[in-house]
Design a protein around this motif. Structure first.
Motif, short mmCIF file in Angstrom:
data_model
loop_
_atom_site.label_atom_id
_atom_site.label_comp_id
_atom_site.label_asym_id
_atom_site.label_seq_id
_atom_site.Cartn_x
_atom_site.Cartn_y
_atom_site.Cartn_z
N PHE A 120 -12.22 8.31 -1.96
CA PHE A 120 -10.92 8.19 -2.60
C PHE A 120 -10.06 7.15 -1.87
N LEU A 121 -10.07 7.21 -0.56
CA LEU A 121 -9.27 6.27 0.22
C LEU A 121 -9.78 4.83 0.07
N LEU B 2 0.85 -1.19 0.00
CA LEU B 2 0.00 0.00 0.00
C LEU B 2 0.89 1.24 0.00
N GLN C 220 2.42 9.65 0.45
CA GLN C 220 2.01 9.55 -0.95
C GLN C 220 0.49 9.63 -1.08
N THR C 221 -0.21 8.99 -0.17
CA THR C 221 -1.67 9.03 -0.19
C THR C 221 -2.17 10.45 0.00
N ARG D 130 -1.51 12.51 -3.16
CA ARG D 130 -2.46 12.16 -4.21
C ARG D 130 -3.84 12.73 -3.91
N ALA D 131 -4.25 12.66 -2.66
CA ALA D 131 -5.56 13.21 -2.27
C ALA D 131 -5.57 14.72 -2.45
N ARG E 187 -11.27 3.62 -2.56
CA ARG E 187 -10.88 3.17 -3.91
C ARG E 187 -9.40 2.84 -3.98
N THR E 188 -8.56 3.64 -3.35
CA THR E 188 -7.12 3.42 -3.45
C THR E 188 -6.63 2.27 -2.58
N GLN E 189 -7.40 1.93 -1.57
CA GLN E 189 -7.00 0.84 -0.69
C GLN E 189 -7.62 -0.50 -1.08
#
Length: 142
Positions: free
Chosen positions: A136-137, A4, A9-10, A13-14, A139-141
């Protein structure tokens, strides 16, 4: 096994989506709070707020609408695993110093109602942006 992305980085990106999320949230919050069946302000108060916004912009300022600012922070109390949240870092406010002198329509009670409405609006925008962040979190996780 794919790792992950780290929290930094998260967040980066957010944050790249923050302006888009904020624009959408502002429109939704405005519709909910000022155009619905039970608006926060009367039509006259909303017109006064819009007039003050225009006058402040003509004076070279930023006005009122769109000056609210939001940030993504870490260590929040959201339902996401990354514990990221959204906060309003600048709430627009009408003050005696910010309006044109001679504005007879702005008594203390009206000023307070306008500022309370602006506060609720900004807090609603923050909530809506945080909903987008949470999605968003997710979807990315996934």
């Amino acid at each position: 096994m794919d790792e992950l992305p780290d929290e930094r980085q998260t967040v980066l990106r957010a944050r790249s989506h923050l302006e888009e999320w904020t624009a959408s949230a502002r429109a939704q919050a405005y519709a909910e709070l000022f155009e619905g069946a039970d608006p926060l302000l009367t039509a006259d108060e909303r017109q006064l707020l819009d007039s003050l916004d225009s006058a402040l912009e003509r004076q070279g300022g930023d006005g009122v609408w769109g000056t609210d600012q939001y940030g993504i922070y870490t260590g929040g109390t959201t339902s996401s695993d990354a514990a990221l949240g959204v906060v309003c870092v600048y709430h627009p406010q009408i003050t005696a110093d910010s309006v044109l002198s001679g504005t007879d329509e702005l008594d203390d009670e009206t000023e307070e109602r306008l500022n309370a409405a602006l506060w609720r609006y900004s807090e609603r925008v923050a909530t809506l942006v945080e909903d987008e962040l949470d999605e968003f979190l997710r979807r990315t996780q996934s």
